[in-house]
Design a protein around this motif. Structure first.
Motif, PDB file in Angstrom:
ATOM      1  N   GLY A  56       0.826  -1.195   0.000  1.00 51.78           N
ATOM      2  CA  GLY A  56       0.000   0.000   0.000  1.00 51.78           C
ATOM      3  C   GLY A  56       0.857   1.240   0.000  1.00 51.78           C
ATOM      4  N   THR A  57       0.459   2.228   0.824  1.00 50.85           N
ATOM      5  CA  THR A  57       1.117   3.525   0.840  1.00 50.85           C
ATOM      6  C   THR A  57       1.459   3.929   2.263  1.00 50.85           C
ATOM      7  N   SER A  58       2.662   4.430   2.447  1.00 45.72           N
ATOM      8  CA  SER A  58       3.091   4.972   3.732  1.00 45.72           C
ATOM      9  C   SER A  58       2.339   6.275   3.995  1.00 45.72           C
ATOM     10  N   TYR A  59       1.839   6.468   5.215  1.00 55.02           N
ATOM     11  CA  TYR A  59       1.160   7.716   5.562  1.00 55.02           C
ATOM     12  C   TYR A  59       2.115   8.902   5.494  1.00 55.02           C
ATOM     13  N   GLY A  82       9.645   3.453  -0.723  1.00 56.21           N
ATOM     14  CA  GLY A  82      10.423   4.418  -1.455  1.00 56.21           C
ATOM     15  C   GLY A  82       9.989   4.711  -2.859  1.00 56.21           C
ATOM     16  N   SER A  83       9.224   3.843  -3.507  1.00 57.98           N
ATOM     17  CA  SER A  83       8.799   4.114  -4.873  1.00 57.98           C
ATOM     18  C   SER A  83       7.633   5.090  -4.851  1.00 57.98           C
ATOM     19  N   ALA A  84       7.624   6.020  -5.782  1.00 58.19           N
ATOM     20  CA  ALA A  84       6.516   6.977  -5.881  1.00 58.19           C
ATOM     21  C   ALA A  84       5.269   6.326  -6.468  1.00 58.19           C
ATOM     22  N   ASP A  85       5.408   5.176  -7.102  1.00 60.00           N
ATOM     23  CA  ASP A  85       4.264   4.488  -7.693  1.00 60.00           C
ATOM     24  C   ASP A  85       3.484   3.720  -6.634  1.00 60.00           C
ATOM     25  N   ASP A  86       2.174   3.725  -6.770  1.00 60.97           N
ATOM     26  CA  ASP A  86       1.298   3.027  -5.859  1.00 60.97           C
ATOM     27  C   ASP A  86       1.329   1.526  -6.135  1.00 60.97           C
ATOM     28  N   THR A 104       3.564   0.870 -12.629  1.00 61.18           N
ATOM     29  CA  THR A 104       4.686  -0.023 -12.391  1.00 61.18           C
ATOM     30  C   THR A 104       4.200  -1.297 -11.735  1.00 61.18           C
ATOM     31  N   GLY A 105       4.827  -2.397 -12.081  1.00 58.37           N
ATOM     32  CA  GLY A 105       4.624  -3.655 -11.398  1.00 58.37           C
ATOM     33  C   GLY A 105       5.894  -3.999 -10.651  1.00 58.37           C
ATOM     34  N   TYR A 106       5.780  -4.909  -9.697  1.00 61.88           N
ATOM     35  CA  TYR A 106       6.927  -5.313  -8.895  1.00 61.88           C
ATOM     36  C   TYR A 106       6.919  -6.826  -8.711  1.00 61.88           C
ATOM     37  N   ARG A 107       8.112  -7.379  -8.575  1.00 60.03           N
ATOM     38  CA  ARG A 107       8.286  -8.778  -8.204  1.00 60.03           C
ATOM     39  C   ARG A 107       9.083  -8.803  -6.909  1.00 60.03           C
ATOM     40  N   ALA A 108       8.808  -9.804  -6.066  1.00 60.49           N
ATOM     41  CA  ALA A 108       9.540  -9.953  -4.808  1.00 60.49           C
ATOM     42  C   ALA A 108       9.568 -11.418  -4.415  1.00 60.49           C
TER      43      ALA A 108
END
Length: 168
Positions: A56-59, A82-86, A104-108
């Protein structure tokens, strides 16, 4: 008051919920343990009954953020920020996680470590709010798209069959 946006129940007794807080139940929902974070969770997915990731997003910083638990929700650890993308949709399996959001997509890894970015299609591909993966190599995401027709917004469906290297 706890607002939950996402839920994952890897068993009939164990469930995790996420939104304004991260919550865990081990008795089918009779009681819930609340874990406070400075984080608004958009999505939650579990690779096992004790290994889950919430995104999600940091407050404070207003950046994409991820938390994970490997002990059944007793402790949650911030594993990405740290990423600006949601990041608004997430799918985890034992072999890893895929998250998508605005552009943006992410893998982890399944424990929420090792985040790497993937570029989503620029056209009607964002923002995405749902994601399903048959495997981490083959995922489909859905969202509202970004093309407006009068008062209506077009839908978007994107998919990858090569572990997120290309999305169509």
């Amino acid at each position: 008051q706890h607002y939950a946006k996402a839920i994952a129940c890897p068993t009939t007794q164990i469930c995790y919920a996420a939104g304004t807080h991260l919550l865990t139940t081990k008795d089918g929902g009779s009681t819930w343990t609340v874990y406070n974070t400075f984080f608004y969770a958009e999505a939650l997915s579990c690779a096992t009954d004790s290994q889950c990731v919430a995104v999600g997003t940091s407050y404070a910083q207003r950046v994409a953020t991820a938390y994970e638990t490997g002990d059944g929700g007793q402790h949650w650890t911030q594993v990405f920020s740290g990423s600006a993308d949601d990041m608004s949709a997430l799918a985890c399996q034992v072999s890893g996680c895929v998250a998508v959001g605005d552009a943006t997509g992410y893998r982890a890894n399944a424990d929420g470590t090792g985040w790497t970015s993937m570029t989503l299609p620029a056209g009607p591909g964002a923002p995405l709010f749902g994601l399903s993966c048959g495997s981490l190599n083959a995922c489909t995401g859905v969202g509202i798209g970004n093309i407006f027709y009068g008062p209506f917004v077009s839908g978007a469906i994107v998919s990858t069959k090569d572990a997120g290297q290309t999305w169509t």
